[in-house]
Scaffold this motif. Structure first.
Motif, PDB file in Angstrom:
ATOM      1  N   GLU A 151       6.981   6.129  -1.189  1.00  0.00           N
ATOM      2  CA  GLU A 151       5.721   6.418  -0.428  1.00  0.00           C
ATOM      3  C   GLU A 151       5.257   7.805  -0.591  1.00  0.00           C
ATOM      4  O   GLU A 151       4.141   8.338  -0.168  1.00  0.00           O
ATOM      5  CB  GLU A 151       6.351   6.705   1.320  1.00  0.00           C
ATOM      6  CG  GLU A 151       7.150   7.798   1.395  1.00  0.00           C
ATOM      7  CD  GLU A 151       8.565   7.385   1.064  1.00  0.00           C
ATOM      8  OE1 GLU A 151       9.563   8.227   1.592  1.00  0.00           O
ATOM      9  OE2 GLU A 151       8.873   6.606   0.399  1.00  0.00           O
ATOM     10  N   GLU A 182       7.978  -8.064   5.759  1.00  0.00           N
ATOM     11  CA  GLU A 182       8.649  -6.851   5.198  1.00  0.00           C
ATOM     12  C   GLU A 182      10.240  -7.011   5.203  1.00  0.00           C
ATOM     13  O   GLU A 182      10.713  -6.228   4.640  1.00  0.00           O
ATOM     14  CB  GLU A 182       8.148  -5.725   6.448  1.00  0.00           C
ATOM     15  CG  GLU A 182       8.626  -4.415   5.751  1.00  0.00           C
ATOM     16  CD  GLU A 182       8.132  -3.305   6.722  1.00  0.00           C
ATOM     17  OE1 GLU A 182       8.088  -2.086   6.079  1.00  0.00           O
ATOM     18  OE2 GLU A 182       7.617  -3.510   7.839  1.00  0.00           O
ATOM     19  N   ASP A 208       0.887  -1.327   0.136  1.00  0.00           N
ATOM     20  CA  ASP A 208       0.090  -0.006   0.074  1.00  0.00           C
ATOM     21  C   ASP A 208       1.007   1.085  -0.053  1.00  0.00           C
ATOM     22  O   ASP A 208       1.079   1.866   0.924  1.00  0.00           O
ATOM     23  CB  ASP A 208      -0.937  -0.023   1.120  1.00  0.00           C
ATOM     24  CG  ASP A 208      -2.040   1.222   1.190  1.00  0.00           C
ATOM     25  OD1 ASP A 208      -2.290   1.694   0.279  1.00  0.00           O
ATOM     26  OD2 ASP A 208      -2.471   1.241   2.245  1.00  0.00           O
ATOM     27  N   LYS A 209       1.563   1.641  -1.304  1.00  0.00           N
ATOM     28  CA  LYS A 209       2.402   2.632  -1.277  1.00  0.00           C
ATOM     29  C   LYS A 209       1.967   3.510  -2.437  1.00  0.00           C
ATOM     30  O   LYS A 209       1.561   3.062  -3.639  1.00  0.00           O
ATOM     31  CB  LYS A 209       3.756   2.154  -1.630  1.00  0.00           C
ATOM     32  CG  LYS A 209       4.418   1.365  -0.622  1.00  0.00           C
ATOM     33  CD  LYS A 209       4.534   1.912   0.850  1.00  0.00           C
ATOM     34  CE  LYS A 209       5.371   0.943   1.801  1.00  0.00           C
ATOM     35  NZ  LYS A 209       5.220   1.870   3.052  1.00  0.00           N
ATOM     36  N   TYR A 236      11.942  -1.580  -0.705  1.00  0.00           N
ATOM     37  CA  TYR A 236      11.226  -0.493  -1.391  1.00  0.00           C
ATOM     38  C   TYR A 236      12.162   0.522  -2.079  1.00  0.00           C
ATOM     39  O   TYR A 236      13.130   0.884  -1.535  1.00  0.00           O
ATOM     40  CB  TYR A 236      10.536   0.386  -0.278  1.00  0.00           C
ATOM     41  CG  TYR A 236       9.330  -0.658   0.188  1.00  0.00           C
ATOM     42  CD1 TYR A 236       8.101  -0.827  -0.320  1.00  0.00           C
ATOM     43  CD2 TYR A 236       9.413  -0.890   1.700  1.00  0.00           C
ATOM     44  CE1 TYR A 236       7.033  -1.735   0.190  1.00  0.00           C
ATOM     45  CE2 TYR A 236       8.651  -1.566   2.285  1.00  0.00           C
ATOM     46  CZ  TYR A 236       7.431  -1.964   1.775  1.00  0.00           C
ATOM     47  OH  TYR A 236       6.465  -2.574   2.462  1.00  0.00           O
TER      48      TYR A 236
END
Length: 228
Positions: A165, A155, A62-63, A160
């Motif tokens: 974000e 995670e 959810d980014k 990432y």
């Protein structure tokens, strides 16, 4: 395909997804039936494990940077619910594609879209199996303290992309996702963030500032001799 899976953990979760993908291809109804049947055969505990792991991977994806990528790939943009369905669809593409998309959403330029990149029912398959076995909902049975531990565990395998974000508007998004935007020439070049919301405006500004900091510094030509 005999994959010998009897227990669902983070590794066998992806193994089962891969088995379903190899067996069913892009037929999402067939993939649902395949997964549900396998989970039912393994019993309620494993159906619950699958449900929790799937939703944890959805939450970890959810980014905003991935949401922007979904908006480029999907034909009619990407709503809140559409992004949930996109994340389920991304999971259905397998572990390597999922992790690569979080490491760099631009890697999705190499992924062939189908069914508008939505797989809504995949989010429910663990619950369907659990309910068939017990008459109860897997959503109601989730142990939230255990779920937080699960999130932290999953995670650890994710790297990432910097700035993922942040949401971006058209020009900045083309710089952040150059290959993906080129791969989808039908994209209108617009984003649909609600810039009337201060929080969203602040996030867009923060993303722009982040990208500017990451941009290569221009070298200035010296005049009147060599630089000292």
């Amino acid at each position: 395909m005999n994959d010998n899976i009897t227990e669902i953990n983070k590794d066998t979760f992806w193994k089962l997804i891969q088995s379903a993908k190899e067996t069913c291809g892009q037929d999402m109804d067939a993939m649902m039936d395949f997964l549900k049947d396998r989970l039912v055969s393994m019993g309620p505990e494993q159906a619950q494990n699958f449900h929790d792991i799937l939703h944890a991977y959805e939450d970890l994806a959810d980014k905003f940077g991935l949401w922007d990528a979904a908006g480029v790939m999907k034909e009619y943009g990407c709503s809140d619910d559409g992004f949930i369905d996109f994340r389920a669809w991304l999971i259905a593409q397998g572990r390597d594609t999922y992790l690569s998309a979080l490491a760099d959403p631009d890697s999705l330029a190499e992924v062939i879209p189908y069914e508008d990149c939505c797989f809504e029912t995949l989010s429910y398959v663990g619950d369907y199996a659990y309910e068939q076995l017990t008459g109860k909902s897997a959503y109601d049975q989730t142990d939230w303290a255990r779920y937080e531990t699960l999130l932290a565990e999953l995670e650890q395998d994710i790297v990432y992309k910097g700035g993922i974000e942040f949401p971006r508007e058209g020009p900045e998004l083309k710089q952040y996702l150059p290959r993906l935007c080129t791969a989808h020439p039908g994209w209108d070049g617009k984003t649909r963030w609600n810039v009337q919301q201060k929080e969203m405006r602040d996030l867009i500004r923060a993303g722009k500032a982040y990208d500017q900091r990451q941009a290569p510094k221009k070298k200035h030509r010296s005049h009147g001799g060599e630089a000292r």
